[in-house]
Motif scaffolding. Structure first.
Motif, mmCIF file in Angstrom:
data_model
loop_
_atom_site.group_PDB
_atom_site.id
_atom_site.type_symbol
_atom_site.label_atom_id
_atom_site.label_comp_id
_atom_site.label_asym_id
_atom_site.label_seq_id
_atom_site.Cartn_x
_atom_site.Cartn_y
_atom_site.Cartn_z
ATOM 1 N N LEU A 1 0.834 -1.193 0.000
ATOM 2 C CA LEU A 1 0.000 0.000 0.000
ATOM 3 C C LEU A 1 0.872 1.247 0.000
ATOM 4 N N ARG B 1 0.646 -0.207 -9.188
ATOM 5 C CA ARG B 1 -0.172 -1.422 -9.265
ATOM 6 C C ARG B 1 0.551 -2.528 -10.029
ATOM 7 N N ASP C 1 -1.136 -1.147 -4.097
ATOM 8 C CA ASP C 1 -2.295 -0.300 -4.345
ATOM 9 C C ASP C 1 -2.029 1.082 -3.771
ATOM 10 N N ILE D 1 -3.516 4.978 -2.397
ATOM 11 C CA ILE D 1 -4.573 5.825 -1.876
ATOM 12 C C ILE D 1 -4.108 7.267 -2.040
ATOM 13 N N THR E 1 -8.832 4.982 -4.521
ATOM 14 C CA THR E 1 -9.353 5.431 -3.229
ATOM 15 C C THR E 1 -8.794 6.803 -2.920
ATOM 16 N N ILE F 1 -7.475 3.960 6.507
ATOM 17 C CA ILE F 1 -7.909 3.015 5.470
ATOM 18 C C ILE F 1 -6.821 1.983 5.191
ATOM 19 N N ALA F 2 -5.583 2.429 5.120
ATOM 20 C CA ALA F 2 -4.476 1.510 4.854
ATOM 21 C C ALA F 2 -4.359 0.462 5.953
ATOM 22 N N GLN G 1 -6.766 -0.573 7.919
ATOM 23 C CA GLN G 1 -7.916 -1.464 7.823
ATOM 24 C C GLN G 1 -7.685 -2.537 6.770
ATOM 25 N N ARG G 2 -7.091 -2.167 5.665
ATOM 26 C CA ARG G 2 -6.826 -3.145 4.611
ATOM 27 C C ARG G 2 -5.794 -4.179 5.058
ATOM 28 N N LEU G 3 -4.910 -3.751 5.950
ATOM 29 C CA LEU G 3 -3.915 -4.684 6.478
ATOM 30 C C LEU G 3 -4.468 -5.508 7.632
ATOM 31 N N GLY G 4 -5.697 -5.159 8.093
ATOM 32 C CA GLY G 4 -6.278 -5.851 9.232
ATOM 33 C C GLY G 4 -5.700 -5.399 10.554
#
Length: 288
Positions: free
Chosen positions: A204, A231, A236, A238, A261, A272-273, A275-278
């Protein structure tokens, strides 16, 4: 083969080599030292080296045309000296004056040697003057090219410094952009980001444009190219820093950012980053 006047000139100047150097230094060393850009020993060495190369080449040359191959040793010396002076902070005029200042002591020696032949003195001194003029202009040309190269290199370094890629979190990179985003800078931005993705294996990247004053079609295209390149490397992106004015501009321009995004602040993009990584961040509880 040397002309008779050229052979006579080489003989006269060769006999007065030490006197020429002493007079040249006496007249122009204080001028060369005035701004303190170089040590006296270095400047003395330049005077001595140039005079020796000039006088050693003169008997071998069959022309007074400075651009001919016979004068290559002199040109090589002047090219190196001019480039060095460009790095030291001299001006083109100061560098060319180094050559032009040799005329005065040369004329003094020639006037003595050809005192009984004014016509020959006039002919020889004119040709020597043209020769030194050519070398002086050559130093200006080399100096300018060297200065342009220095400026270009400094601009590249500034571009690299102005596009730092930092690691915010394990697997999360941030690229804060400040100032105008043009084609040259986009290339540096892209290379820096892609290299950091390779080095860290990040998946990310947050591109923050808070410091970009305006976004037009060209800037938007540059951003999309950077996102696409990332990409292709498996990361990805943001985009953060989307202010209301920029959002309106992007809509009016018809730029399609639907697959990217976007967030208004870097902090929102970082959330957000994560969250995408958990990953989650929790605030410590206040002490009772």
């Amino acid at each position: 083969m040397n002309t008779p006047e050229q052979a006579r000139l080489a003989d006269v100047l060769g006999q007065h080599r030490d006197t020429l150097l002493a007079e040249w230094l006496r007249l122009h060393l204080p001028v060369a030292l005035r701004r303190g850009l170089a040590m006296e020993g270095e400047i003395r060495e330049q005077f001595s080296a140039f005079l020796n190369i000039f006088l050693d080449t003169l008997p071998e040359a069959n022309t007074f045309d400075w651009s001919h191959p016979e004068w290559e040793p002199v040109r090589d010396f002047l090219a190196e000296m001019s480039a060095h002076r460009a790095r030291q902070g001299y001006t083109p005029i100061e560098t060319a004056t180094f050559v032009f200042s040799l005329k005065e002591p040369l004329y003094a020696r020639l006037r003595e040697a050809f005192s009984h032949s004014p016509a020959e003195f006039a002919e020889v001194s004119w040709k020597v003057s043209l020769l030194l003029d050519g070398f002086g202009l050559y130093t200006t040309e080399v100096f300018q090219k060297s200065r342009d190269a220095i400026i270009a290199r400094q601009q590249e370094e500034l571009l690299e410094l102005s596009t730092p890629v930092v690691q915010l979190w394990e697997g999360v990179l941030a690229l804060p952009l400040i100032g105008t985003l043009d084609s040259a800078r986009t290339q540096v931005v892209m290379e820096s980001l892609l290299q950091k993705i390779v080095d860290t294996g990040a998946g990310l990247a947050v591109i923050d444009i808070t410091g970009v004053p305006t976004v037009d079609t060209l800037v938007a295209q540059h951003l999309l190219k950077t996102v696409a390149a990332a990409r292709l490397m498996g990361a990805d992106c943001i985009i953060s820093g989307i202010r209301p004015q920029i959002a309106q501009t992007i809509v009016h321009l018809g730029v399609d950012l639907t697959n990217v995004t976007t967030k208004s602040t870097l902090a929102d993009a970082f959330v957000i980053a994560l969250q995408r990584l958990g990953a989650t961040i929790t605030m410590p509880k206040a002490a009772a």
